[in-house]
Every structure is written in C-alpha cells, then in structure tokens.
Design a protein around this motif. Structure first.
Motif, PDB file in Angstrom:
ATOM      1  N   MET A   1       0.839  -1.202   0.000  1.00 57.49           N
ATOM      2  CA  MET A   1       0.000   0.000   0.000  1.00 57.49           C
ATOM      3  C   MET A   1       0.876   1.256   0.000  1.00 57.49           C
ATOM      4  N   ALA A   2       0.582   2.194  -0.874  1.00 58.59           N
ATOM      5  CA  ALA A   2       1.338   3.446  -0.931  1.00 58.59           C
ATOM      6  C   ALA A   2       0.990   4.331   0.262  1.00 58.59           C
ATOM      7  N   LEU A   3       2.008   4.978   0.812  1.00 56.42           N
ATOM      8  CA  LEU A   3       1.827   5.899   1.930  1.00 56.42           C
ATOM      9  C   LEU A   3       2.434   7.252   1.565  1.00 56.42           C
ATOM     10  N   PRO A   4       1.958   8.338   2.163  1.00 57.13           N
ATOM     11  CA  PRO A   4       2.602   9.628   1.923  1.00 57.13           C
ATOM     12  C   PRO A   4       4.086   9.539   2.266  1.00 57.13           C
ATOM     13  N   GLY A   5       4.901  10.234   1.484  1.00 59.75           N
ATOM     14  CA  GLY A   5       6.334  10.067   1.624  1.00 59.75           C
ATOM     15  C   GLY A   5       6.952  10.784   2.802  1.00 59.75           C
ATOM     16  N   SER A   6       6.405  11.935   3.211  1.00 61.76           N
ATOM     17  CA  SER A   6       7.081  12.735   4.225  1.00 61.76           C
ATOM     18  C   SER A   6       6.548  12.437   5.623  1.00 61.76           C
ATOM     19  N   LEU A   7       7.416  12.624   6.612  1.00 57.26           N
ATOM     20  CA  LEU A   7       7.002  12.448   8.009  1.00 57.26           C
ATOM     21  C   LEU A   7       5.913  13.438   8.427  1.00 57.26           C
ATOM     22  N   PRO A   8       5.984  14.720   8.035  1.00 53.37           N
ATOM     23  CA  PRO A   8       4.889  15.623   8.408  1.00 53.37           C
ATOM     24  C   PRO A   8       3.526  15.134   7.913  1.00 53.37           C
ATOM     25  N   GLN A   9       3.466  14.616   6.687  1.00 51.96           N
ATOM     26  CA  GLN A   9       2.194  14.114   6.167  1.00 51.96           C
ATOM     27  C   GLN A   9       1.723  12.904   6.967  1.00 51.96           C
ATOM     28  N   ARG A  10       2.632  12.033   7.332  1.00 49.05           N
ATOM     29  CA  ARG A  10       2.264  10.845   8.097  1.00 49.05           C
ATOM     30  C   ARG A  10       1.784  11.211   9.500  1.00 49.05           C
ATOM     31  N   ILE A  11       2.461  12.168  10.132  1.00 51.87           N
ATOM     32  CA  ILE A  11       2.033  12.607  11.467  1.00 51.87           C
ATOM     33  C   ILE A  11       0.664  13.276  11.392  1.00 51.87           C
ATOM     34  N   PHE A  12       0.419  14.054  10.354  1.00 48.58           N
ATOM     35  CA  PHE A  12      -0.887  14.689  10.173  1.00 48.58           C
ATOM     36  C   PHE A  12      -1.982  13.619  10.150  1.00 48.58           C
ATOM     37  N   LEU A  13      -1.790  12.569   9.369  1.00 51.71           N
ATOM     38  CA  LEU A  13      -2.803  11.520   9.251  1.00 51.71           C
ATOM     39  C   LEU A  13      -2.965  10.749  10.561  1.00 51.71           C
ATOM     40  N   LEU A  14      -1.860  10.488  11.248  1.00 56.02           N
ATOM     41  CA  LEU A  14      -1.944   9.792  12.523  1.00 56.02           C
ATOM     42  C   LEU A  14      -2.706  10.607  13.563  1.00 56.02           C
ATOM     43  N   ALA A  15      -2.505  11.915  13.562  1.00 58.37           N
ATOM     44  CA  ALA A  15      -3.135  12.780  14.565  1.00 58.37           C
ATOM     45  C   ALA A  15      -4.603  13.056  14.270  1.00 58.37           C
ATOM     46  N   HIS A  16      -5.014  12.777  13.055  1.00 56.49           N
ATOM     47  CA  HIS A  16      -6.393  13.053  12.644  1.00 56.49           C
ATOM     48  C   HIS A  16      -7.327  11.992  13.214  1.00 56.49           C
ATOM     49  N   ASP A  17      -8.391  12.445  13.856  1.00 60.88           N
ATOM     50  CA  ASP A  17      -9.395  11.524  14.401  1.00 60.88           C
ATOM     51  C   ASP A  17     -10.435  11.258  13.316  1.00 60.88           C
ATOM     52  N   PRO A  18     -10.452  10.069  12.726  1.00 60.46           N
ATOM     53  CA  PRO A  18     -11.377   9.811  11.617  1.00 60.46           C
ATOM     54  C   PRO A  18     -12.842   9.851  12.033  1.00 60.46           C
ATOM     55  N   ASP A  19     -13.118   9.623  13.312  1.00 64.42           N
ATOM     56  CA  ASP A  19     -14.509   9.666  13.777  1.00 64.42           C
ATOM     57  C   ASP A  19     -15.037  11.095  13.876  1.00 64.42           C
ATOM     58  N   LYS A  20     -14.149  12.038  14.172  1.00 64.72           N
ATOM     59  CA  LYS A  20     -14.553  13.427  14.349  1.00 64.72           C
ATOM     60  C   LYS A  20     -14.307  14.282  13.105  1.00 64.72           C
ATOM     61  N   GLY A  21     -13.458  13.787  12.195  1.00 64.30           N
ATOM     62  CA  GLY A  21     -13.127  14.574  11.010  1.00 64.30           C
ATOM     63  C   GLY A  21     -12.224  15.749  11.305  1.00 64.30           C
ATOM     64  N   ARG A  22     -11.464  15.670  12.404  1.00 65.15           N
ATOM     65  CA  ARG A  22     -10.570  16.762  12.800  1.00 65.15           C
ATOM     66  C   ARG A  22      -9.594  16.242  13.848  1.00 65.15           C
ATOM     67  N   PHE A  23      -8.732  17.142  14.331  1.00 69.66           N
ATOM     68  CA  PHE A  23      -7.841  16.791  15.431  1.00 69.66           C
ATOM     69  C   PHE A  23      -8.600  16.920  16.748  1.00 69.66           C
ATOM     70  N   ARG A  24      -8.285  16.063  17.685  1.00 73.43           N
ATOM     71  CA  ARG A  24      -8.900  16.173  19.000  1.00 73.43           C
ATOM     72  C   ARG A  24      -8.403  17.420  19.715  1.00 73.43           C
ATOM     73  N   VAL A  25      -9.268  17.973  20.561  1.00 77.50           N
ATOM     74  CA  VAL A  25      -8.876  19.129  21.363  1.00 77.50           C
ATOM     75  C   VAL A  25      -7.658  18.747  22.208  1.00 77.50           C
ATOM     76  N   GLY A  26      -6.682  19.617  22.239  1.00 76.43           N
ATOM     77  CA  GLY A  26      -5.473  19.365  23.017  1.00 76.43           C
ATOM     78  C   GLY A  26      -4.357  18.709  22.240  1.00 76.43           C
ATOM     79  N   THR A  27      -4.624  18.304  21.002  1.00 79.18           N
ATOM     80  CA  THR A  27      -3.572  17.695  20.185  1.00 79.18           C
ATOM     81  C   THR A  27      -2.535  18.758  19.811  1.00 79.18           C
ATOM     82  N   GLU A  28      -1.290  18.475  20.080  1.00 75.26           N
ATOM     83  CA  GLU A  28      -0.201  19.429  19.795  1.00 75.26           C
ATOM     84  C   GLU A  28       0.242  19.279  18.341  1.00 75.26           C
ATOM     85  N   ILE A  29      -0.700  19.494  17.433  1.00 75.02           N
ATOM     86  CA  ILE A  29      -0.437  19.193  16.032  1.00 75.02           C
ATOM     87  C   ILE A  29       0.624  20.107  15.429  1.00 75.02           C
TER      88      ILE A  29
END
Length: 208
Positions: A1-29
């Motif tokens: 499976m292809a993944l975004p190449g850069s670490l910032p892109q990967r961290i963005f996706l990891l920090a994203h809450d798919p249930d809420k459609g956004r970052f959780r409150v308090g996330t140090e994004i």
C-alpha cells in the motif's frame, strides 16, 4: 500500500481523528508537524546537530516544498536550538501539509460553518486503510527487534510518544514501553527531546 512520503504528512494523518473529522482538542499538532519536518530533514542528511543546534548540512536540494521551506528558514538564520524551530511557524506549516495531502488525493478538505457562524474545516481521509497502516507501523515498531527497526518508523514513534498522541499510543502503553521508546528516541536524533521541551514550555506559558 502506498503511503505519503514525508514524516509531516504521516504525522498529520496519525493525529487526525477519523470519527470526528478533525484533530482532537489538546492535540499538539503544530509542534508535532514542525518536529516531523525537522526530523525528516535530519534523516535525509540535510540538517545536522552541532552542539544542540540545527545546522544546514551542505547545499543538497530538497524536492518536498514543505521541507524545503523549513530548510530555507534555518539556512537564513544563525544556528539555533532545535526547540526554536519546533516553535516557529506552526500554523502555516500545518496548513501547507494539509494542502499537500489534499493535492495528493490523500484527504478531502471541506470548509463549513459551525452554528452557521464559525468557519471550520472538516478533513476526511479518502482511504482509511492508509491511516490504519501507519498506526500499525507505530505499534509494530514497538515490538520489532531493535536491529530491524526502520529509522523513519522509529522517528514516527518518537514524535507520537513525545507529542503524547493518545489516539495512537495511550498513556498506559507509553508508560509500559518507556524503555523501548527511549531507544527509538536515540535512533531518531535530537528531535523528540526538542518537541517535549516545546510542549512543556507552551503548557507553562498557558498556565501562567
């Protein structure tokens, strides 16, 4: 499976809450994305650590526009500690990474107004399997033999742990794997300590 190449892109996706459609409150994004950009440049050999300060290594080009922008910031300034660069321009960097992911087809970005007044943005990951694979890599890196750990994955874990991203690694897991996480921090260079200091300084300033 292809993944975004850069670490910032990967961290963005990891920090994203798919249930809420956004970052959780308090996330140090912002701090995490900036740390991820610095880590990516460090792993690529474009930045080096000199007496605790981020220093540009040579004149190699950087093809990723977000990383190139961070590199130019550092190149244009005198050597400063890593935390300084974690603290800098967090908002613009997060927006630039979000635009990268949108342009690359990884996410869908939909502006809307909360209560019909407040402008917000909903982010949807187009293929949920991508984020699941990233989460799997983070958790797998904690179990893999030390000699087989990929340095990019090690750095991803170090950032997730330092940023206390409980959506991926909860507090209980971080405590149980404290020694292992410290080893991964050592593999990933000076970035995780700088991220922790940035978050602690931000929390102290807010409390004051």
């Amino acid at each position: 499976m292809a993944l975004p190449g850069s670490l910032p892109q990967r961290i963005f996706l990891l920090a994203h809450d798919p249930d809420k459609g956004r970052f959780r409150v308090g996330t140090e994004i912002g701090a995490m994305i900036r740390a991820a950009a610095l880590a990516d440049l460090y792993l690529k050999g474009l930045l080096t650590d000199e007496r605790g300060r981020a220093t540009v290594a040579g004149e190699q080009p950087c093809s990723d526009p977000v990383l190139a922008t961070v590199l130019e910031e550092i190149k244009a300034a005198k050597p400063r500690k890593w935390q300084h660069w974690v603290d800098r321009r967090q908002g613009p960097t997060v927006k630039a990474v979000r635009q990268q992911l949108s342009d690359g087809g990884w996410i869908r970005v939909e502006p809307y107004r909360a209560l019909g007044v407040f402008p917000l943005t909903k982010v949807t990951i187009r293929d949920p399997r991508v984020r699941k694979e990233l989460v799997s890599r983070v958790r797998g890196t904690l179990r893999d033999p030390a000699g087989k750990v990929d340095h990019t994955d090690a750095t991803m874990v170090a950032i997730v742990a330092a940023g206390e991203l409980s959506l991926v690694l909860d507090r209980q897991t971080r405590r149980a794997e404290k020694q292992r996480i410290q080893h991964l921090n050592d593999l990933s260079g000076p970035i995780a300590p700088a991220l922790r200091k940035s978050i602690e300084a931000s929390a102290s300033a807010a409390a004051a």
